[in-house]
Design a protein around this motif. Structure first.
Motif, PDB file in Angstrom:
ATOM      1  N   LEU A   1      -0.236  50.878 -14.116  1.00 26.35           N
ATOM      2  CA  LEU A   1       0.882  50.800 -15.054  1.00 26.35           C
ATOM      3  C   LEU A   1       2.191  50.882 -14.274  1.00 26.35           C
ATOM      4  O   LEU A   1       2.394  51.796 -13.474  1.00 26.35           O
ATOM      5  CB  LEU A   1       0.823  51.962 -16.050  1.00 26.35           C
TER       6      LEU A   1
ATOM      7  N   HIS B   1      -0.849  46.331 -15.911  1.00 34.13           N
ATOM      8  CA  HIS B   1      -1.014  46.220 -17.362  1.00 34.13           C
ATOM      9  C   HIS B   1      -0.067  45.145 -17.886  1.00 34.13           C
ATOM     10  O   HIS B   1       1.134  45.169 -17.610  1.00 34.13           O
ATOM     11  CB  HIS B   1      -0.687  47.568 -18.012  1.00 34.13           C
TER      12      HIS B   1
ATOM     13  N   SER C   1       3.407  45.933 -19.479  1.00 33.92           N
ATOM     14  CA  SER C   1       4.293  46.825 -18.727  1.00 33.92           C
ATOM     15  C   SER C   1       5.770  46.511 -18.951  1.00 33.92           C
ATOM     16  O   SER C   1       6.608  47.421 -18.965  1.00 33.92           O
ATOM     17  CB  SER C   1       3.974  46.750 -17.235  1.00 33.92           C
TER      18      SER C   1
ATOM     19  N   MET D   1       7.347  48.543 -21.691  1.00 38.99           N
ATOM     20  CA  MET D   1       7.120  49.986 -21.683  1.00 38.99           C
ATOM     21  C   MET D   1       8.202  50.727 -20.926  1.00 38.99           C
ATOM     22  O   MET D   1       8.640  50.306 -19.851  1.00 38.99           O
ATOM     23  CB  MET D   1       5.787  50.315 -20.991  1.00 38.99           C
TER      24      MET D   1
ATOM     25  N   ASP E   1       6.172  55.740 -22.775  1.00 34.49           N
ATOM     26  CA  ASP E   1       5.235  54.809 -23.400  1.00 34.49           C
ATOM     27  C   ASP E   1       4.055  54.550 -22.472  1.00 34.49           C
ATOM     28  O   ASP E   1       2.897  54.504 -22.897  1.00 34.49           O
ATOM     29  CB  ASP E   1       5.923  53.472 -23.716  1.00 34.49           C
ATOM     30  N   ALA E   2       4.368  54.348 -21.187  1.00 39.75           N
ATOM     31  CA  ALA E   2       3.320  54.072 -20.213  1.00 39.75           C
ATOM     32  C   ALA E   2       2.371  55.260 -20.074  1.00 39.75           C
ATOM     33  O   ALA E   2       1.160  55.073 -19.937  1.00 39.75           O
ATOM     34  CB  ALA E   2       3.936  53.726 -18.857  1.00 39.75           C
TER      35      ALA E   2
ATOM     36  N   ARG F   1      -0.082  55.114 -22.867  1.00 37.41           N
ATOM     37  CA  ARG F   1      -1.092  54.078 -22.629  1.00 37.41           C
ATOM     38  C   ARG F   1      -2.109  54.556 -21.594  1.00 37.41           C
ATOM     39  O   ARG F   1      -3.306  54.314 -21.728  1.00 37.41           O
ATOM     40  CB  ARG F   1      -0.414  52.793 -22.133  1.00 37.41           C
ATOM     41  N   TRP F   2      -1.604  55.223 -20.547  1.00 38.30           N
ATOM     42  CA  TRP F   2      -2.510  55.774 -19.537  1.00 38.30           C
ATOM     43  C   TRP F   2      -3.437  56.802 -20.170  1.00 38.30           C
ATOM     44  O   TRP F   2      -4.643  56.800 -19.931  1.00 38.30           O
ATOM     45  CB  TRP F   2      -1.684  56.407 -18.412  1.00 38.30           C
TER      46      TRP F   2
ATOM     47  N   GLU G   1      -5.962  52.932 -21.071  1.00 37.32           N
ATOM     48  CA  GLU G   1      -5.709  51.504 -20.891  1.00 37.32           C
ATOM     49  C   GLU G   1      -5.485  51.123 -19.429  1.00 37.32           C
ATOM     50  O   GLU G   1      -5.510  49.943 -19.093  1.00 37.32           O
ATOM     51  CB  GLU G   1      -4.502  51.084 -21.725  1.00 37.32           C
TER      52      GLU G   1
END
Length: 513
Positions: free
Chosen positions: A228, A287, A290, A293, A297-298, A301-302, A306
């Protein structure tokens, strides 16, 4: 985040409210209603540390409740339990009210608060987009050194001119350590195990890192990506590229050649750092969302599984424990920052900046300074470590603090990988006035990297060279301005001929310069 402070994203609701306040209303609005609208957008709940007392409108002390604003969401419980609560117990006539906000919302609230004379007594500077030196020169703060004995505190050797002390007066101090960076690869160990990648073995080189990311991409299920990189945030990208460039051999911090004082944003280590990020995209391991993000946000997702690897700062695990604790239970690891070759270079940081500042509007500076002084004790520093945000100023307390083993490992990596570099404003007092006078140059480093990664430009060398040239010209202009005001400073202030890349540039090095 930054000198870097923590880099925080904006949640959807907060961003929406912020957009609804136009620039005209934001800059010119002095009403309490505008300030209330900004505060209502806070994602941290905006709760005071003594909610019941605050709700009743009770005041304490000559200036009423002490107001404190910051962006440190992972520190909320620790602040209330280990700083504000004990202080109010010991001082029954004192009430402390804290608001926690995401950095962009905090910056808006502070700007509106200044326009309407409603600034808190104590606040951080996240989201303001200005250096503390510039804010000091604009009269935002008042000194605290005459109200509390910071010179005799355990962090006294980390108080520097031009960072915490201006014109001989202490305005702030470093509760956190400068021995850290924002490029540590944080790992989803469950995904790495699935791909047969060892989370305990840091990739030695950038090529090894790329190979590990490809193995994760190929060895896990559909929808899982290797890395990410939250490209939406230029501040994040600026910090990441600076760290990667020093790992590639650039001096630091600040993208300055200490032998000449010249800016070096277009030097080979910076070009290599950008090329490394481009190569990750070319490998197909980044990702695909990206570009949309921000850092927070990242992280979400992590945490959702994801992606397996996310380069960010030491506060990563503290934030997870507050908002996505299940991700920590699943398994979290960390690697050394990778370098281009097996022969490792150091990552360079500045001395840690001041974080909390007392507003010039506060009529309770003695109380504010005494409260801040409590943050310098070994006892509080150990509790600060336990919150697992930025490492505490007294790094050795991490060994005795209640921290996750991965956080402790990350701090130990910092001790191996990071050195404290020269800072011109520490050596020459006039430099901070130059920095305060300098205007921002756009596109800056982070914005250039963002444009490269989103395909808006492919002239990396040309864009970096133009930025360096414009920044150099702006420094020369600012120098002429402050020299015209009688300040003794010239380009030699950016030269440190006694810099040793392998050691910290400490107070003794400044004295011997």
């Amino acid at each position: 985040m930054g000198q870097h402070h923590r880099i925080l994203g904006t949640r959807h609701g907060a961003a929406r409210v912020g957009r609804d306040i136009s620039r005209r209303r934001f800059i010119g609005g002095s009403s309490a209603g505008v300030l209330a609208a900004v505060l209502a957008s806070c994602t941290g709940g905006g709760q005071s540390s003594e909610e019941n007392a605050a709700a009743g409108g009770e005041s304490s002390g000559p200036g009423g409740p002490l107001q404190w604003w910051d962006q440190f969401r992972p520190l909320t419980e620790m602040f209330e339990r280990d700083l504000f609560g004990p202080y109010m117990e010991e001082h029954p006539d004192v009430t402390i009210e804290r608001r926690q906000m995401d950095a962009p919302d905090l910056g808006q609230a502070l700007q509106v608060g200044r326009r309407s004379s409603q600034l808190p007594d104590v606040h951080s500077v996240a989201g303001l987009g200005s250096s503390p030196a510039a804010l000091v020169s604009e009269g935002w703060f008042q000194p605290i050194g005459s109200h509390a004995d910071f010179e005799g505190s355990p962090v006294a050797d980390q108080i520097f001119d031009g960072i915490h002390r201006f014109d001989g007066e202490i305005y702030s101090f470093a509760p956190f350590s400068g021995r850290r960076h924002e490029a540590a690869p944080w790992l989803n160990t469950e995904l790495l195990a699935e791909a047969d990648v060892d989370p305990e073995q840091s990739p030695a080189t950038w090529d090894d890192f790329r190979a590990a990311a490809r193995r994760v991409q190929d060895g896990t299920g559909d929808g899982v990506h290797g890395v990410l990189i939250p490209t939406q945030d230029p501040i994040y990208l600026d910090a990441l590229v600076h760290r990667l460039a020093t790992a590639a051999g650039a001096p630091g911090p600040g993208a300055i050649d200490w032998a000449t004082g010249d800016y070096i944003h277009d030097s080979q280590p910076y070009l290599d750092a950008v090329e490394f990020l481009v190569s990750l995209q070319a490998d197909g391991v980044v990702h695909p969302a990206s570009a949309s993000m921000g850092p927070r946000d990242a992280r979400a997702r992590w945490a959702a599984g994801e992606a397996a690897i996310y380069p960010w700062g030491p506060w990563f695990i503290g934030g997870l424990l507050v908002e996505e604790p299940e991700a920590v239970e699943r398994g979290v690891g960390v690697w050394h920052v990778p370098t281009p070759e097996t022969t490792r270079n150091f990552v360079y940081s500045s001395p840690a900046p001041g974080v909390f500042w007392v507003s010039s509007e506060s009529d309770q500076p003695e109380l504010a300074a005494d409260l801040l002084l409590q943050m310098t004790t070994r006892e509080f520093q150990a509790k600060l470590a336990a919150a697992m945000d930025q490492p505490p100023a007294l790094l050795d307390v991490v060994a005795e603090a209640d921290v996750h083993p991965t956080y402790a490992q990350n701090v130990s990596f910092f001790e191996e990988d990071v050195r404290i570099g020269p800072v011109p404003e520490v050596a020459t007092p006039g430099v901070w006035r130059v920095l305060a006078e300098m205007r921002d140059i756009h596109p800056n480093l982070g914005e250039i990297v963002q444009a490269v990664l989103t395909g808006s430009t492919d002239d990396v060398a040309g864009d970096l060279r133009r930025y360096k040239d414009e920044l150099s010209a702006e420094r020369e202009r600012a120098l002429e301005v402050v020299q015209g005001e009688g300040v003794e400073v010239d380009l030699d202030a950016w030269v440190f001929s006694n810099w040793d890349p392998a050691t910290d540039y400490d107070q003794q090095a400044y004295a011997e310069r």
